[in-house]
Write a protein that holds these residues in place. Structure first.
Motif, PDB file in Angstrom:
ATOM      1  N   LYS A 171     -28.272   9.508  -6.189  1.00  0.00           N
ATOM      2  CA  LYS A 171     -27.452   8.506  -5.492  1.00  0.00           C
ATOM      3  C   LYS A 171     -27.262   8.885  -4.026  1.00  0.00           C
ATOM      4  O   LYS A 171     -27.338   8.038  -3.139  1.00  0.00           O
ATOM      5  CB  LYS A 171     -26.086   8.373  -6.179  1.00  0.00           C
ATOM      6  N   ILE A 172     -27.030  10.182  -3.786  1.00  0.00           N
ATOM      7  CA  ILE A 172     -26.861  10.644  -2.403  1.00  0.00           C
ATOM      8  C   ILE A 172     -28.124  10.322  -1.611  1.00  0.00           C
ATOM      9  O   ILE A 172     -28.076   9.820  -0.489  1.00  0.00           O
ATOM     10  CB  ILE A 172     -26.606  12.169  -2.368  1.00  0.00           C
ATOM     11  N   GLN A 173     -29.260  10.612  -2.242  1.00  0.00           N
ATOM     12  CA  GLN A 173     -30.532  10.402  -1.595  1.00  0.00           C
ATOM     13  C   GLN A 173     -30.722   8.936  -1.210  1.00  0.00           C
ATOM     14  O   GLN A 173     -31.173   8.612  -0.127  1.00  0.00           O
ATOM     15  CB  GLN A 173     -31.613  10.821  -2.565  1.00  0.00           C
ATOM     16  N   GLN A 174     -30.392   8.059  -2.158  1.00  0.00           N
ATOM     17  CA  GLN A 174     -30.579   6.643  -1.879  1.00  0.00           C
ATOM     18  C   GLN A 174     -29.582   6.146  -0.844  1.00  0.00           C
ATOM     19  O   GLN A 174     -29.859   5.211  -0.102  1.00  0.00           O
ATOM     20  CB  GLN A 174     -30.438   5.835  -3.154  1.00  0.00           C
ATOM     21  N   SER A 175     -28.399   6.808  -0.812  1.00  0.00           N
ATOM     22  CA  SER A 175     -27.359   6.309   0.086  1.00  0.00           C
ATOM     23  C   SER A 175     -27.717   6.554   1.545  1.00  0.00           C
ATOM     24  O   SER A 175     -27.135   5.942   2.428  1.00  0.00           O
ATOM     25  CB  SER A 175     -26.017   6.952  -0.248  1.00  0.00           C
ATOM     26  N   ILE A 176     -28.685   7.474   1.829  1.00  0.00           N
ATOM     27  CA  ILE A 176     -29.045   7.681   3.230  1.00  0.00           C
ATOM     28  C   ILE A 176     -30.056   6.638   3.711  1.00  0.00           C
ATOM     29  O   ILE A 176     -30.347   6.549   4.891  1.00  0.00           O
ATOM     30  CB  ILE A 176     -29.614   9.093   3.487  1.00  0.00           C
ATOM     31  N   LEU A 177     -30.610   5.849   2.796  1.00  0.00           N
ATOM     32  CA  LEU A 177     -31.562   4.819   3.219  1.00  0.00           C
ATOM     33  C   LEU A 177     -30.787   3.618   3.754  1.00  0.00           C
ATOM     34  O   LEU A 177     -29.843   3.152   3.119  1.00  0.00           O
ATOM     35  CB  LEU A 177     -32.423   4.374   2.035  1.00  0.00           C
ATOM     36  N   PRO A 178     -31.168   3.115   4.941  1.00  0.00           N
ATOM     37  CA  PRO A 178     -30.448   1.960   5.474  1.00  0.00           C
ATOM     38  C   PRO A 178     -30.589   0.738   4.562  1.00  0.00           C
ATOM     39  O   PRO A 178     -31.674   0.487   4.029  1.00  0.00           O
ATOM     40  CB  PRO A 178     -31.123   1.705   6.834  1.00  0.00           C
ATOM     41  N   THR A 179     -29.498   0.042   4.369  1.00  0.00           N
ATOM     42  CA  THR A 179     -29.557  -1.182   3.567  1.00  0.00           C
ATOM     43  C   THR A 179     -29.138  -2.395   4.393  1.00  0.00           C
ATOM     44  O   THR A 179     -29.155  -3.513   3.913  1.00  0.00           O
ATOM     45  CB  THR A 179     -28.644  -1.083   2.330  1.00  0.00           C
ATOM     46  N   GLU A 180     -28.696  -2.120   5.622  1.00  0.00           N
ATOM     47  CA  GLU A 180     -28.431  -3.242   6.524  1.00  0.00           C
ATOM     48  C   GLU A 180     -29.459  -3.181   7.634  1.00  0.00           C
ATOM     49  O   GLU A 180     -29.765  -2.109   8.147  1.00  0.00           O
ATOM     50  CB  GLU A 180     -27.015  -3.152   7.082  1.00  0.00           C
ATOM     51  N   PHE A 181     -29.999  -4.343   7.969  1.00  0.00           N
ATOM     52  CA  PHE A 181     -31.152  -4.351   8.856  1.00  0.00           C
ATOM     53  C   PHE A 181     -30.815  -5.072  10.147  1.00  0.00           C
ATOM     54  O   PHE A 181     -29.985  -5.985  10.147  1.00  0.00           O
ATOM     55  CB  PHE A 181     -32.328  -5.007   8.134  1.00  0.00           C
ATOM     56  N   PRO A 182     -31.468  -4.642  11.253  1.00  0.00           N
ATOM     57  CA  PRO A 182     -31.150  -5.260  12.546  1.00  0.00           C
ATOM     58  C   PRO A 182     -31.420  -6.768  12.532  1.00  0.00           C
ATOM     59  O   PRO A 182     -32.415  -7.226  11.966  1.00  0.00           O
ATOM     60  CB  PRO A 182     -32.084  -4.525  13.524  1.00  0.00           C
TER      61      PRO A 182
END
Lengths: 404, 111
Positions: A171-182
């Motif tokens: 979960k920590i690993q996935q949480s560093i991936l951006p999920t909001e995009f410019p």
């Protein structure tokens, strides 16, 4: 029996290695002579602190003792007793303490009762008249089995704890991936990762650089598991730190490669495609560290792989060169970055999804937005794989130049 | 995973079949390490029977290449299927690992 093998190997009949208190054994028999007899014949292990004995006259009394003394390890019980017999007692024991081992005392040759007792969970039996040598052996073997059982239970509990920690790591690993995009009037960006079961694997990043430029990275770490996920975290941090300071993708990969290669005893590596997009011109400058070439999709649905520029996976070769390529997104063009979890997804016939099926998606339905592009890929891969379990992370990072 | 080995002119040729991925890569490495001898002049992985190698499998090849380089033992792979060759090309492994067309080519080059 495994416990016997182990005892022969260790050359010891002592069951309580690692056990620092006497085993408590409950003897259940309605014959009053048995208690002094056992205390007499078992005096050695009692004196040396190996065993202590408790006694009960029947099943009812035995259950009372088991309830009052949860530290009882095993039960040795006669079958025929008033009030509650030994077979009924066997049925009741698991509800008091499921980890107790029971040994039944039966009349010699009484296979009917012995079978019933074993079916009800007795671990072993001894016959009357009691042979104390046999009883000592049986008690020792039973306790050995109990110790192994307890160790197995403890390992299982540790495994559950470990699995929980891995879930948290994932979960920590996935949480560093951006999920909001410019959000931008000239381009759209969308990214998504579907992790396979283990931690490790893929990551992507979207970096807002100077002069409105956008850095796009997609990466795949060799192997899975905790070491891979640590390598992934450091790769991602190095990449982000380096990319923010350097405008040239080739230099970025070159620097990150040298940093990763410096102390890489484990021979882990990471494939990275890194591109810098200029929204004013639609120009994409890229370098490739051993990653699958992205797919450039045109507004009409036709597509081609981005030309190769060489470059090997990062973390392998100190000083490896990373050439740069350039292409231009025309209005309506879409650039799809993906990991091999997409193209190497398998179906039930062991066929790979492959680049051709990827291209076919857009021939049928040209991309309308970055998000739609990714959704179409995931949909196609899922329907291709059917029920075949996903063995690798599946990741897509897409940028589209908006028309008009 | 099963491997078969033969030695020709001091070169150990290792044959494997099927897939090399995260589920068997560690075992694959161990079984190779078990057969490689200090007397070998060279070691070749014959991938004629391998139809897929994942990044975990590539890592095993990298580990082997490093180990053998320290022992100054030659190392290469041969008889790659087109899909495995593609994986070597994309990852850049073709730039760091010697690739031979056939076992005979590999042996004559590494002996």
């Amino acid at each position: 029996m495994a416990s016997e093998k182990r005892s022969r190997r260790s050359g010891s009949e002592d069951p309580e290695s690692g056990h620092n208190y006497p085993y408590k054994i409950l003897v259940v028999d309605d014959e009053p002579d048995l208690q002094p007899l056992i205390l007499q014949r078992m005096r050695r292990p009692i004196r040396s602190g190996k065993y202590t004995f408790e006694f009960a006259q029947n099943g009812v009394e035995a259950l009372e003792k088991l309830n009052a003394q949860p530290d009882i390890d095993m039960v040795v019980s006669d079958i025929n007793m008033p009030q509650m017999d030994g077979l009924t007692l066997l049925d009741q024991i698991p509800s008091v303490n499921p980890n107790i081992r029971s040994v039944i005392i039966s009349a010699y040759g009484d296979m009917q009762n012995i079978r019933t007792a074993m079916n009800r969970g007795a671990f072993d039996f001894v016959t009357k008249p009691l042979d104390f040598k046999d009883l000592r052996h049986t008690i020792a073997r039973t306790l050995r089995n109990l110790v192994e059982w307890r160790e197995a239970l403890a390992s299982r509990d540790q495994l559950v704890v470990l699995q929980n920690e891995l879930d948290v790591a994932s979960k920590i690993q996935q949480s560093i991936l951006p999920t909001e995009f410019p959000q931008h009037e000239r381009y759209g960006i969308h990214a998504s990762m579907e992790p396979a079961r283990n931690v490790g694997g893929d990551f992507y990043d979207i970096l807002m650089l100077e002069r409105d430029h956008v850095g796009l990275a997609i990466a795949d770490v060799s192997d899975k598991g905790v070491p891979a996920s640590l390598f992934m975290m450091s790769s991602r941090t190095l990449l982000k730190g380096t990319a923010i300071g350097l405008p040239q993708p080739g230099m970025v990969l070159s620097d990150v490669n040298d940093l990763l290669t410096e102390e890489n005893e484990t021979a882990m590596f990471v494939t990275v495609f890194y591109a810098v997009y200029s929204p004013m011109t639609g120009e994409v400058t890229y370098a490739n560290g051993g990653h699958n070439p992205p797919l450039l999709i045109h507004a009409d649905g036709s597509s081609e792989l981005v030309p190769r520029v060489g470059g090997i996976a990062l973390g392998i070769l100190q000083g490896a060169p990373f050439a740069q390529g350039t292409l231009t997104l025309q209005p309506g063009d879409t650039l799809l970055l993906y990991t091999d979890g997409v193209t190497e997804a398998m179906n039930a016939d062991n066929e790979e999804f492959g680049v051709e099926r990827l291209q076919a998606i857009f021939q049928e339905e040209p991309p309308t937005s970055a998000q739609h592009t990714n959704e179409a890929v995931f949909r196609a891969v899922h329907s291709f794989a059917g029920g075949t379990p996903q063995s690798d992370d599946i990741t897509c990072l897409t940028i589209s130049r908006i028309q008009g | 995973m099963e491997i078969n080995t033969e030695r020709t002119d001091g070169v150990l040729v290792i044959n494997a079949e099927g897939r090399i991925d995260g589920s068997n890569s560690a075992q694959f490495l161990e079984s190779i390490q078990a057969v490689v001898s200090d007397d070998d002049n060279g070691v070749v992985l014959d991938f004629g029977g391998i139809n897929y190698i994942s990044s975990a499998g590539l890592r095993v090849i990298l580990l082997l290449a490093k180990e053998l380089r320290q022992k100054q033992t030659g190392f290469g792979v041969c008889s790659l299927s087109s899909s495995v060759k593609e994986i070597f090309t994309i990852s850049g492994f073709d730039q760091i690992i010697a690739i031979f067309d056939s076992g005979a080519d590999a042996v004559s080059s590494l002996k």
